[in-house]
Design an enzyme around this catalytic site. Sequence first.
Site, PDB file in Angstrom:
ATOM      1  N   TYR A 145       0.914  -1.064  -0.005  1.00  0.00           N
ATOM      2  CA  TYR A 145       0.218   0.008   0.123  1.00  0.00           C
ATOM      3  C   TYR A 145       1.088   1.084  -0.182  1.00  0.00           C
ATOM      4  CZ  TYR A 145      -3.931   3.158   1.877  1.00  0.00           C
ATOM      5  OH  TYR A 145      -4.596   4.190   1.313  1.00  0.00           O
ATOM      6  N   ASP A 146       2.001   1.652   0.605  1.00  0.00           N
ATOM      7  CA  ASP A 146       2.326   2.492   1.304  1.00  0.00           C
ATOM      8  C   ASP A 146       3.457   2.977  -0.047  1.00  0.00           C
ATOM      9  OD1 ASP A 146       2.055   1.877   3.536  1.00  0.00           O
ATOM     10  OD2 ASP A 146       4.035   2.301   4.520  1.00  0.00           O
TER      11      ASP A 146
HETATM   12  N1  LIG Z   1     -10.203   5.958   4.005  1.00  0.00           N
HETATM   13  C1  LIG Z   1      -9.030   7.288   5.096  1.00  0.00           C
HETATM   14  O1  LIG Z   1      -8.506   6.817   5.676  1.00  0.00           O
HETATM   15  C2  LIG Z   1      -8.920   6.796   3.819  1.00  0.00           C
HETATM   16  C3  LIG Z   1      -7.179   7.308   4.435  1.00  0.00           C
HETATM   17  C4  LIG Z   1      -6.625   7.509   3.265  1.00  0.00           C
HETATM   18  C5  LIG Z   1      -6.306   7.670   1.968  1.00  0.00           C
HETATM   19  N2  LIG Z   1      -7.341   6.623   0.892  1.00  0.00           N
HETATM   20  C6  LIG Z   1      -7.624   6.712   0.688  1.00  0.00           C
HETATM   21  O2  LIG Z   1      -8.425   7.500  -0.706  1.00  0.00           O
HETATM   22  C7  LIG Z   1      -8.715   6.701  -1.368  1.00  0.00           C
HETATM   23  C8  LIG Z   1     -10.650   6.401  -1.153  1.00  0.00           C
HETATM   24  O3  LIG Z   1     -10.538   4.798  -0.351  1.00  0.00           O
HETATM   25  P1  LIG Z   1     -11.855   4.842   0.720  1.00  0.00           P
HETATM   26  O4  LIG Z   1     -12.031   4.494   2.366  1.00  0.00           O
HETATM   27  O5  LIG Z   1     -12.715   5.000   0.045  1.00  0.00           O
HETATM   28  O6  LIG Z   1     -11.926   2.969   0.511  1.00  0.00           O
HETATM   29  P2  LIG Z   1     -12.862   2.009  -0.137  1.00  0.00           P
HETATM   30  O7  LIG Z   1     -12.234   1.104  -0.312  1.00  0.00           O
HETATM   31  O8  LIG Z   1     -13.994   2.358   0.260  1.00  0.00           O
HETATM   32  O9  LIG Z   1     -13.007   2.904  -1.750  1.00  0.00           O
HETATM   33  C9  LIG Z   1     -11.735   2.124  -2.433  1.00  0.00           C
HETATM   34  C10 LIG Z   1     -12.390   1.793  -3.954  1.00  0.00           C
HETATM   35  O10 LIG Z   1     -12.048   2.338  -4.721  1.00  0.00           O
HETATM   36  C11 LIG Z   1     -12.387   1.032  -5.805  1.00  0.00           C
HETATM   37  N3  LIG Z   1     -11.302   0.451  -5.854  1.00  0.00           N
HETATM   38  C12 LIG Z   1      -9.854  -0.256  -5.817  1.00  0.00           C
HETATM   39  N4  LIG Z   1      -8.901  -0.873  -6.824  1.00  0.00           N
HETATM   40  C13 LIG Z   1      -9.712  -0.585  -8.128  1.00  0.00           C
HETATM   41  C14 LIG Z   1      -9.523  -1.129  -9.119  1.00  0.00           C
HETATM   42  N5  LIG Z   1      -8.214  -1.474  -9.887  1.00  0.00           N
HETATM   43  N6  LIG Z   1     -10.383  -0.630 -10.558  1.00  0.00           N
HETATM   44  C15 LIG Z   1     -11.529  -0.343 -10.353  1.00  0.00           C
HETATM   45  N7  LIG Z   1     -11.145   0.438  -8.518  1.00  0.00           N
HETATM   46  C16 LIG Z   1     -10.862  -0.024  -7.436  1.00  0.00           C
HETATM   47  C17 LIG Z   1     -13.030  -0.160  -4.764  1.00  0.00           C
HETATM   48  O11 LIG Z   1     -13.765  -0.978  -5.125  1.00  0.00           O
HETATM   49  C18 LIG Z   1     -13.498   0.778  -3.651  1.00  0.00           C
HETATM   50  O12 LIG Z   1     -14.938   1.225  -4.094  1.00  0.00           O
HETATM   51  C19 LIG Z   1      -8.199   5.566  -1.442  1.00  0.00           C
HETATM   52  O13 LIG Z   1      -7.702   5.890  -2.513  1.00  0.00           O
HETATM   53  C20 LIG Z   1      -7.395   5.287  -0.178  1.00  0.00           C
HETATM   54  O14 LIG Z   1      -6.342   5.206  -0.512  1.00  0.00           O
HETATM   55  C21 LIG Z   1      -8.097   6.756   2.172  1.00  0.00           C
END
Ligand SMILES: NC(=O)c1ccc[n+]([C@@H]2O[C@H](COP(=O)([O-])OP(=O)(O)OC[C@H]3O[C@@H](n4cnc5c(N)ncnc54)[C@H](O)[C@@H]3O)[C@@H](O)[C@H]2O)c1
Length: 311
Positions: A145-146
């Site tokens: 991830y990182d």
């Molecule tokens: N929620 C948090 O606390 C947090 C913190 C840091 C970073 N983020 C970043 O924010 C973004 C959204 O996070 P979230 O919490 O809503 O997560 P989430 O898992 O609810 O949403 C991520 C979405 O991406 C989709 N996905 C994953 N791989 C895919 C691919 N190859 N093609 C198409 N879709 C794909 C998943 O099905 C999911 O719906 C991410 O990039 C995450 O890394 C979130």
Amino acid sequence: MEHLVSGAAGFIGSHLCERLLADGHSVLGLDNLITGSQRNLAHLANHSRFRFMQHDVTQPLELARRFDHVWHLASLASPKEYLAHPIETLESGSTGTRNMLEIARRDRARFLVTSTSECYGDPLQHPQVETYWGNVNPVGVRSCYDESKRYAEAMTMAYHRYYGVRTNIARIFNTYGPRMALKDGRVVPAFLDQALQGQPLTIFGDGTQTRSFCYVSDMVDGLVRLASSEERLPINLGNPVELTILEFAERIRLLMDAELPIVFEPLPQDDPQKRRPDISKARRLLGWEPKVKLEDGLRETVEYFKAMAPA
Ligand SMILES: NC(=O)c1ccc[n+]([C@@H]2O[C@H](COP(=O)([O-])OP(=O)(O)OC[C@H]3O[C@@H](n4cnc5c(N)ncnc54)[C@H](O)[C@@H]3O)[C@@H](O)[C@H]2O)c1
């Protein structure tokens, strides 16, 4: 304006789509549904300016439609999920980011990628400022991830520097709210799930590790502001109010009015000890800071989880 949102069926993505539609834009949401759910978008299904396409962003995408903004949120996002899908995680940050950047380059669109506080690893500097380069284990279990996010940031900067794409990088810290997946292992849904079932709250480690929690409407507001900023280098978005996990468990007990016991389990590998964003840059450049109090945000989230719980 025309917006393309990857990760649209996820937690933050679904709220972002909602906000863009409310602001009068048209949105095409992409998601391969690996962790997201179309249920998160059910209320938008009949919206005249919203379309959804099931698509994996690591695969090429030929679209006749042109976009003004490309938002790349697609990623595995919780430790439980990215540890279970390390290759897909690396691919969505690398190939997926490149594919989305290509669309932005083709359309001369603006591009925003959601990076993460995990770029700082287990930080030696506290609170974390954007100029801190981090303390990341590049071969640890969480590196999928990182490093995918660090690569995504590097690729985004390369597209800006080499092709002149107008890019933004959000380094998101813990965000919570309705539509988080209840079983994704992140601390907010994990505690609420246990509390709603009257089970003990599980703390990994001794609970002195700290986190800060930003409500999703504040996060979406920060992302929208960032997407019209001319700052290309990363900007932290998160709540600077820091709590130990023990204090957080206490807040959940108060909120749920429950005498839930706490059980302790070993800390997972490379779990960061301290997490708190320095958001001076976001305050200065975006005029942004979180507004929703933890108690209010948690109450909304509890209501959501209660409504989702099977009868
Ligand atoms: N929620 C948090 O606390 C947090 C913190 C840091 C970073 N983020 C970043 O924010 C973004 C959204 O996070 P979230 O919490 O809503 O997560 P989430 O898992 O609810 O949403 C991520 C979405 O991406 C989709 N996905 C994953 N791989 C895919 C691919 N190859 N093609 C198409 N879709 C794909 C998943 O099905 C999911 O719906 C991410 O990039 C995450 O890394 C979130």
